[in-house]
Write a protein that holds these residues in place. Sequence first.
Motif, PDB file in Angstrom:
ATOM      1  N   UNK A 154      29.555 -27.983 -51.800  1.00 29.97           N
ATOM      2  CA  UNK A 154      29.444 -27.840 -53.253  1.00 29.97           C
ATOM      3  C   UNK A 154      30.146 -26.581 -53.739  1.00 29.97           C
ATOM      4  N   UNK A 188      19.934 -35.451 -51.850  1.00 32.53           N
ATOM      5  CA  UNK A 188      18.901 -34.808 -52.677  1.00 32.53           C
ATOM      6  C   UNK A 188      18.077 -35.834 -53.419  1.00 32.53           C
ATOM      7  N   UNK A 218      25.909 -29.120 -47.081  1.00 32.55           N
ATOM      8  CA  UNK A 218      25.780 -29.414 -48.509  1.00 32.55           C
ATOM      9  C   UNK A 218      26.118 -28.191 -49.376  1.00 32.55           C
ATOM     10  N   UNK A 219      25.474 -27.031 -49.151  1.00 32.80           N
ATOM     11  CA  UNK A 219      25.865 -25.897 -49.999  1.00 32.80           C
ATOM     12  C   UNK A 219      27.326 -25.489 -49.837  1.00 32.80           C
ATOM     13  N   UNK A 229      24.821 -26.603 -60.297  1.00 35.98           N
ATOM     14  CA  UNK A 229      24.713 -25.148 -60.428  1.00 35.98           C
ATOM     15  C   UNK A 229      25.592 -24.442 -59.401  1.00 35.98           C
ATOM     16  N   UNK A 230      25.581 -24.963 -58.168  1.00 38.88           N
ATOM     17  CA  UNK A 230      26.403 -24.344 -57.126  1.00 38.88           C
ATOM     18  C   UNK A 230      27.886 -24.543 -57.412  1.00 38.88           C
ATOM     19  N   UNK A 290      20.542 -30.121 -61.246  1.00 35.81           N
ATOM     20  CA  UNK A 290      20.893 -28.744 -61.616  1.00 35.81           C
ATOM     21  C   UNK A 290      21.317 -27.883 -60.412  1.00 35.81           C
ATOM     22  N   UNK A 291      20.548 -27.889 -59.300  1.00 38.37           N
ATOM     23  CA  UNK A 291      21.040 -27.073 -58.182  1.00 38.37           C
ATOM     24  C   UNK A 291      22.405 -27.525 -57.671  1.00 38.37           C
ATOM     25  N   UNK A 292      22.637 -28.843 -57.650  1.00 38.99           N
ATOM     26  CA  UNK A 292      23.923 -29.346 -57.146  1.00 38.99           C
ATOM     27  C   UNK A 292      25.078 -28.865 -58.031  1.00 38.99           C
ATOM     28  N   UNK A 330      16.316 -33.535 -63.167  1.00 40.93           N
ATOM     29  CA  UNK A 330      16.908 -32.215 -63.441  1.00 40.93           C
ATOM     30  C   UNK A 330      16.845 -31.344 -62.193  1.00 40.93           C
ATOM     31  N   UNK A 331      15.732 -31.421 -61.473  1.00 39.37           N
ATOM     32  CA  UNK A 331      15.638 -30.576 -60.279  1.00 39.37           C
ATOM     33  C   UNK A 331      16.578 -31.052 -59.172  1.00 39.37           C
ATOM     34  N   UNK A 380      28.741 -22.168 -60.166  1.00 35.39           N
ATOM     35  CA  UNK A 380      28.755 -20.797 -59.659  1.00 35.39           C
ATOM     36  C   UNK A 380      30.049 -20.525 -58.893  1.00 35.39           C
TER      37      UNK A 380
END
Lengths: 314, 314
Positions: free
Chosen positions: B210, B117, B206-207, B13-14, B9-11, B5-6, B17
């Motif tokens: 995404x 990740x 990466x950010x 999540x971005x 979710x951030x991947x 999940x960790x 968003x």
Amino acid sequence: MNEVLLTVLPIFALIGLGFGVGRARLIDAQTSKGLAAFTFTLAIPAMLFRTMATAELPDVAPAAIWLCFFGSAFATWMIATALTIPVLRRPIADSAPIAMSASYGNVVMVGLPLALTSLGPDAAGPIALILSAHSPTLFAVASLHLALTGAHRGESLTRIFVGVLNDLVRNPLIVAIIAGTLWRLTGLGLHPLADQTLEMLGRAAVPCALVSLGLSLVGFQIAGQAPTLFSILVLKLAAMPAIAWVLADQVFALPVPVAGVIILFAAMPTGANAYLFAQQQGRAVNSASASVALGTGLSLFTASIVLIVLNITK
Amino acid sequence: MLQIITIVVPVFGLILLGWALVKAGYVSELAGKGLAEFAFKVAMPALLFRAVLGIGEWPSSPLNLVLAYFSAAAIIWILATLLTLFVLKRPAADAASLSMGSTFSNSVMLGIPLALSAFGPEAAAPAALLVSLDSPLLWIAATLHIASAQAETRGSPIAAIRGILLDLLKNPIVMALVLGSVGRIAGLELPTLVDKTVALIASSAVPAALFALGMSLATYKMAGQGPTLTVICVLKLVAFPALTFVMCVYVFDVRPLWTAIATLFAAMPVGANAYLFAARYDKAVGSVSTAIAVTTAIAVFSVSALLYWLQSVV
């Protein structure tokens, strides 16, 4: 010395890369606006929110930090104003944009990356404190200046105050800092998932800001009167950090990371907002444009000198 | 499970968003384009260049990895074509688009971030290898496919392939991979300063990728036929990764980490190139466009499940 170069050069290399990519038209003006929008409305706010919500803050009164930084900005502002008529022989209406160019530094795009990479996470607290007050304070001073010199009679003090508040509410950087501070005060902490998501988004902040700055520099011309330009550059890149050093290091004897941020931020080259302000006034536009372009290049050296001096004092 | 999940979710999540902020009108589509250009022309090439340069010796021949992945892709391609003709009963010219949609993974924007990740920097080398071959091979296959299916051919397929190869050479990602490989073979070692600069740009890849992906998803239209969409989703998210895993483990004896990365890449949602291909030939555009959005949404769950399972197997 070597470490300073290793910190400073990659940052300016990224600005140079952005400039080169923009000049070669590999990325056009429209899309570089898009990158800037992402950087300023999302990546930097995400980083600032996370910093304020979770970072260790130094045990220094915010008032002392503001006093040192804005003290140096006001002093520089006064000197620039005092020079405009007798020395530069320009009309008083030019004094506001000239003073703005001499004291409004690019703390977000150059200051933030430099301070974070050279001083580390300890710098986060003072960075956020200065950033949150920087643009509203200097724009308020500018409006006051216009009102006092009669260049802009219509502007009442209440409207100036409303304008400052408006900026506070709408500027994503300031909103993020305030929201992060409030979140910190609730004591909830950040859930690891939210923290990681913000961390990932924030990782884009520094490189995107630097490349974006480089792209934007393509649009700035180097023109204007040499004496004015010279005065602005000397005031912005040398006088303001020197005054900040006196205040932060000698008068208040602030600890190294805090004083470092203040002096480094004071040494930042003229920011694009000063140019926008000059354009809005229709005065000293070329000088402001040139001081953004030249100052950003020259700050490679001044920022290195500041870091070397700081290392010695440390 | 928590660890998965960790990662996931951030991947996602971005991505979410980015999608939500465009839908809400907080950032413009223009910002998405600007960010995407930055990600593809500057940041991702920097990341891949540095990754390829740092590969060192291959722990075992990468040929098996390539054969396993692309033999699975070939089988899925044929399966998609057969399903198009005999089950979906669509014209033969649609089969090229639908096969491309069933095999072209979003490896750059999503595969690389997830692989890094989940499996750390060791994932970079096999990921770069698959990325470098994926789009040329599949574009060529699709172009040959449509040329043979269409009665009225638009020029010879040889000319079309030459065009593709020329386009690819101008593609910054391919350029970075080629330069990185050449540098690696020549034994090039980046000076610390250059390496730090490239690493600084790469850290935003990466950010930025995404976020840009999320923002681009907001522009895809939902259209197309239910059965076609189902076929693409099942082939892309289930059949292709399952077959890739079988090929890696039972046929080509690929190392466990590489098996995991190949399977992860095969399980990625449909990539934007599939849409570009469909749009270029105007075949099944609605289905492929919808498939990108739908498979990306489903991937949140299918990729989480896959990573969980891969951890127990690899």
